[in-house]
Enzyme design. Structure first.
Site, PDB file in Angstrom:
ATOM      1  N   GLY A  90     133.616  20.743  96.261  1.00  0.00           N
ATOM      2  CA  GLY A  90     133.340  19.070  95.871  1.00  0.00           C
ATOM      3  C   GLY A  90     131.643  19.182  96.187  1.00  0.00           C
ATOM      4  O   GLY A  90     130.943  19.604  97.052  1.00  0.00           O
ATOM      5  N   GLY A 142     129.702  16.954  96.122  1.00  0.00           N
ATOM      6  CA  GLY A 142     128.843  15.475  96.852  1.00  0.00           C
ATOM      7  C   GLY A 142     127.702  15.557  97.829  1.00  0.00           C
ATOM      8  O   GLY A 142     126.884  16.422  97.319  1.00  0.00           O
ATOM      9  N   ILE A 177     127.598  16.462 101.065  1.00  0.00           N
ATOM     10  CA  ILE A 177     127.242  17.602 101.778  1.00  0.00           C
ATOM     11  C   ILE A 177     127.085  18.607 101.305  1.00  0.00           C
ATOM     12  O   ILE A 177     126.701  19.809 100.954  1.00  0.00           O
ATOM     13  CB  ILE A 177     128.762  17.661 102.828  1.00  0.00           C
ATOM     14  CG1 ILE A 177     128.497  16.723 103.637  1.00  0.00           C
ATOM     15  CG2 ILE A 177     129.098  18.819 103.629  1.00  0.00           C
ATOM     16  CD1 ILE A 177     129.881  16.776 104.396  1.00  0.00           C
ATOM     17  N   GLU A 213     133.503  20.846  91.440  1.00  0.00           N
ATOM     18  CA  GLU A 213     133.452  19.043  91.273  1.00  0.00           C
ATOM     19  C   GLU A 213     134.503  19.320  90.341  1.00  0.00           C
ATOM     20  O   GLU A 213     134.334  18.933  89.381  1.00  0.00           O
ATOM     21  CB  GLU A 213     131.952  18.831  91.391  1.00  0.00           C
ATOM     22  CG  GLU A 213     132.565  17.514  90.865  1.00  0.00           C
ATOM     23  CD  GLU A 213     132.871  16.184  91.907  1.00  0.00           C
ATOM     24  OE1 GLU A 213     132.359  16.528  93.247  1.00  0.00           O
ATOM     25  OE2 GLU A 213     134.036  15.353  91.960  1.00  0.00           O
ATOM     26  N   VAL A 254     140.949  22.622  91.919  1.00  0.00           N
ATOM     27  CA  VAL A 254     141.338  23.766  92.675  1.00  0.00           C
ATOM     28  C   VAL A 254     143.013  24.433  93.070  1.00  0.00           C
ATOM     29  O   VAL A 254     143.062  23.240  93.612  1.00  0.00           O
ATOM     30  CB  VAL A 254     140.238  24.376  93.987  1.00  0.00           C
ATOM     31  CG1 VAL A 254     140.840  25.419  94.659  1.00  0.00           C
ATOM     32  CG2 VAL A 254     139.062  23.980  94.331  1.00  0.00           C
ATOM     33  N   VAL A 279     134.969  18.047 100.368  1.00  0.00           N
ATOM     34  CA  VAL A 279     135.053  16.774  99.399  1.00  0.00           C
ATOM     35  C   VAL A 279     135.611  15.533 100.070  1.00  0.00           C
ATOM     36  O   VAL A 279     136.942  15.154  99.738  1.00  0.00           O
ATOM     37  CB  VAL A 279     136.857  16.975  99.126  1.00  0.00           C
ATOM     38  CG1 VAL A 279     136.662  18.621  98.243  1.00  0.00           C
ATOM     39  CG2 VAL A 279     137.806  17.049 100.306  1.00  0.00           C
ATOM     40  N   ARG A 335     135.531  12.670 103.738  1.00  0.00           N
ATOM     41  CA  ARG A 335     136.351  12.388 104.922  1.00  0.00           C
ATOM     42  C   ARG A 335     137.099  11.075 105.749  1.00  0.00           C
ATOM     43  O   ARG A 335     137.144  10.700 104.625  1.00  0.00           O
ATOM     44  CB  ARG A 335     134.750  12.132 105.283  1.00  0.00           C
ATOM     45  CG  ARG A 335     133.868  13.798 106.358  1.00  0.00           C
ATOM     46  CD  ARG A 335     132.258  12.678 106.776  1.00  0.00           C
ATOM     47  NE  ARG A 335     132.892  13.282 107.905  1.00  0.00           N
ATOM     48  CZ  ARG A 335     132.840  13.941 109.589  1.00  0.00           C
ATOM     49  NH1 ARG A 335     132.939  14.968 108.665  1.00  0.00           N
ATOM     50  NH2 ARG A 335     133.176  13.511 110.397  1.00  0.00           N
ATOM     51  N   HIS A 348      96.056   5.615  98.359  1.00  0.00           N
ATOM     52  CA  HIS A 348      95.789   6.301  97.550  1.00  0.00           C
ATOM     53  C   HIS A 348      94.647   7.734  98.038  1.00  0.00           C
ATOM     54  O   HIS A 348      94.252   7.279  99.412  1.00  0.00           O
ATOM     55  CB  HIS A 348      94.609   5.747  95.955  1.00  0.00           C
ATOM     56  CG  HIS A 348      94.124   7.076  95.215  1.00  0.00           C
ATOM     57  ND1 HIS A 348      95.536   7.442  94.726  1.00  0.00           N
ATOM     58  CD2 HIS A 348      92.755   7.943  95.657  1.00  0.00           C
ATOM     59  CE1 HIS A 348      94.215   8.485  93.769  1.00  0.00           C
ATOM     60  NE2 HIS A 348      93.059   8.944  94.033  1.00  0.00           N
TER      61      HIS A 348
END
Ligand code: FAD
Ligand code: NAD
Length: 476
Positions: free
Chosen positions: A189, A191, A193, A212, A246, A278, A280, A452
């Site tokens: 995953g 994503g 996390i 992924e 996977v 992947v 929650r 600035h």
């Protein structure tokens, strides 16, 4: 056993539940909160996923690992020689844990000082807005309230092809607690996390491969930003394999064999640790008593309306357990809204102006719509982009990668979306959020003075670029 009576009982003391309880008490309501969080050592702790195993510990490690990485790779450019940089992971983890302890302890103090009664135990919603609280030793208390707020949060999704074993195949919490740097780290995953924790361990020296399933990296992000992110991550050595399915992960001899498919081709990988992140799922396990007809949707979320009212009178639900992005600040805003609504006050959450931040380096932050979303909705818009490469402060910080992009309505110039990849993008986005909350136009930002040299000048220049008036860029 007689019921303890309250105006409001909140179930769950994460970033959705505890602010709800505090605001309810501030509104003069007699309030209780029930929480069952257990740390891995069995101790109770307030603050939910965010403080104990999410936002806070991950950001502590992101900071430490970034400093380590910069000391190793960047200090020499500044003319600073530090010899060889040593890594003391025990101290790094202890610092992280110290921050968690301080902040979670602080919540107990806040609840107490606001007069909220806290119960440690598992809450269950029974008929008639009664809540049973079962402690660790099986002892039970019964509470009854005029209003019950469900804020039970979420838990990691487990993959049947890669079940957690708490040692070699772990969830995000496990990956926050490694006591040494894995030589090879697999992440399922790519994503939020996966990218944040993958970055932590990559910076500390691990070889990191992210698998992924989708063919696009960060599809929810502006396409130009996502392309720039992919370029930066590749430069950092994060190996991201897109379109990877996977099929099996097997832990053995202290490592994990991972089999996966890309475009029908079988591939494999052996790693020391595998993190599965992947997504929650909402947590409602053993929450609803028999005969309580609380509506839950097909994905397990408690069904609520815009005001977080459930189908049961006087029962509300907020945070990760309901629809919408799983973000701490989204839950907090919902909690505060609900507590104000219960007190008879006006309150709402502006879901259209909900910022998102990914704390990689560079950070990625956005609010409002992407170009793709506006195009799909048939909205005419103009855009302005400015690169941090032309920003003096970013250059001085040696962090001049990335850009700011502003999208504004063609019709009336109102800001529709702001997308940033660059240094402290998570802080810079706050200006855009405020501007959009006040329905500002790109001209409003153009006419706002920015100090600035600051990173915020990149936001200013992007606003000017919307009307081809940027000063420090060629307007095309
Ligand atoms: P939670 O935080 O999950 O809290 C729910 C609480 O309710 C828990 O204490 C739980 O033990 C308790 N509970 C559950 N059921 C019961 C019951 N029946 N009785 C009593 N108590 C119960 N979000 C961000 O916005 N920014 C970030 O940077 C960020 N980083 C993250 C990093 C990681 C690694 C992870 C995993 C998540 C991260 N998130 C981040 C997401 C964020 O943590 C969640 O969106 C947030 O914690 C949700 O808050 P919540 O209060 O709804 O639920
Ligand atoms: P996510 O939805 O951000 O990412 C999960 C990724 O896993 C997606 O890219 C998805 O396509 C992929 N995926 C799903 N099934 C797969 C499979 N079988 N094989 C390979 N890839 C697969 O979820 P997450 O990273 O687990 O995070 C969970 C939640 O926590 C998110 O909602 C996120 O918003 C929140 N969070 C937020 C922050 C932040 O705000 N900075 C940080 C961490 C977590």
């Amino acid at each position: 056993m007689s019921d303890l009576e309250f105006d409001v009982v909140v179930i769950g003391a994460g970033p959705a539940g505890y602010p709800a309880a505090i605001r309810a008490a501030q509104n003069g309501l007699h309030t209780a909160i029930v929480d069952n969080w257990r740390n891995r050592d069995g101790t109770a702790s307030l603050g939910g996923t965010c403080l104990n195993a999410g936002c806070i510990p991950s950001k502590a490690l992101l900071e430490s690992s970034e400093l380590y990485h910069r000391a190793e790779t960047e200090f020499a450019k500044h003319g600073i020689g530090v010899g060889s940089v040593a890594l003391d992971i025990e101290t790094m983890q202890a610092r992280k844990q110290g921050i968690v302890k301080q902040l979670t302890g602080g919540i107990g103090a806040l609840l107490k000082s606001n007069g909220v009664t806290a119960f440690e135990g598992h809450g269950r919603l029974l008929d008639g807005r009664r809540v049973s609280v079962t402690g660790e030793r099986g002892d039970t208390q019964s509470l009854v309230a005029k209003h019950v707020v469900i804020a039970t949060g979420s838990v990691p999704i487990e993959l049947s092809a890669a079940p957690f074993d708490g040692e070699a195949i772990v969830d995000s919490w496990g990956a926050l607690d490694f006591d040494s740097v894995p030589e090879r780290l697999g992440v399922i995953g790519a994503g939020v996390i996966g990218l944040e924790l993958g970055s932590v361990w990559r910076r500390l020296g691990a070889d990191v491969v992210l698998l992924e399933a989708l063919d696009t990296l960060l599809p929810m992000v502006d396409a130009q930003v996502s392309k720039e992110a992919a370029r930066q991550f590749a430069r950092q050595g994060l190996a991201i394999r897109l379109g990877a399915r996977v099929t099996q992960a097997t832990a053995r001899d202290g490592g994990v064999d991972v089999s996966y498919e890309v475009n029908g081709e079988r591939e494999s990988l052996t790693v020391d640790k595998l993190v599965v992140c992947v997504g929650r799922r909402p947590l409602t396990a053993d929450l609803i008593g028999e005969g309580v007809a609380l509506a839950i949707d097909e994905r397990g979320f408690v069904v609520v309306d815009e005001q977080c009212k459930t189908n049961l009178p006087g029962v509300w639900a907020i945070g990760d357990v309901v629809r919408g992005p799983m973000l701490a600040h989204k839950g907090t805003e919902e909690g505060v809204m609900v507590a104000d609504l219960i007190a008879g006050k006006y309150a709402e959450v502006n879901y259209g102006v909900m910022p998102s931040v990914i704390y990689t380096a560079p950070e990625i932050a956005w609010v409002g719509k992407t170009e793709a979303e506006l195009t799909a909705a048939g909205v005419d818009f103009k855009s302005g982009t400015f690169s941090f490469g032309a920003n003096g402060r970013a250059k001085g910080m040696e962090q001049a990668d990335g850009l700011v992009k502003l999208l504004a309505s063609d019709e009336d110039d109102e800001l529709l979306g702001v997308h940033i990849i660059g240094p402290v993008a998570g802080e810079l986005i706050a200006e855009a959020v405020l501007a959009m909350e006040f329905s500002a136009s790109s001209e409003d930002l153009q006419r706002t003075v920015h100090a600035h040299p600051t990173l915020s000048e990149a936001v200013h220049e992007a606003a000017l670029a919307v009307d081809k008036r940027a000063i420090h860029a060629i307007n095309r």
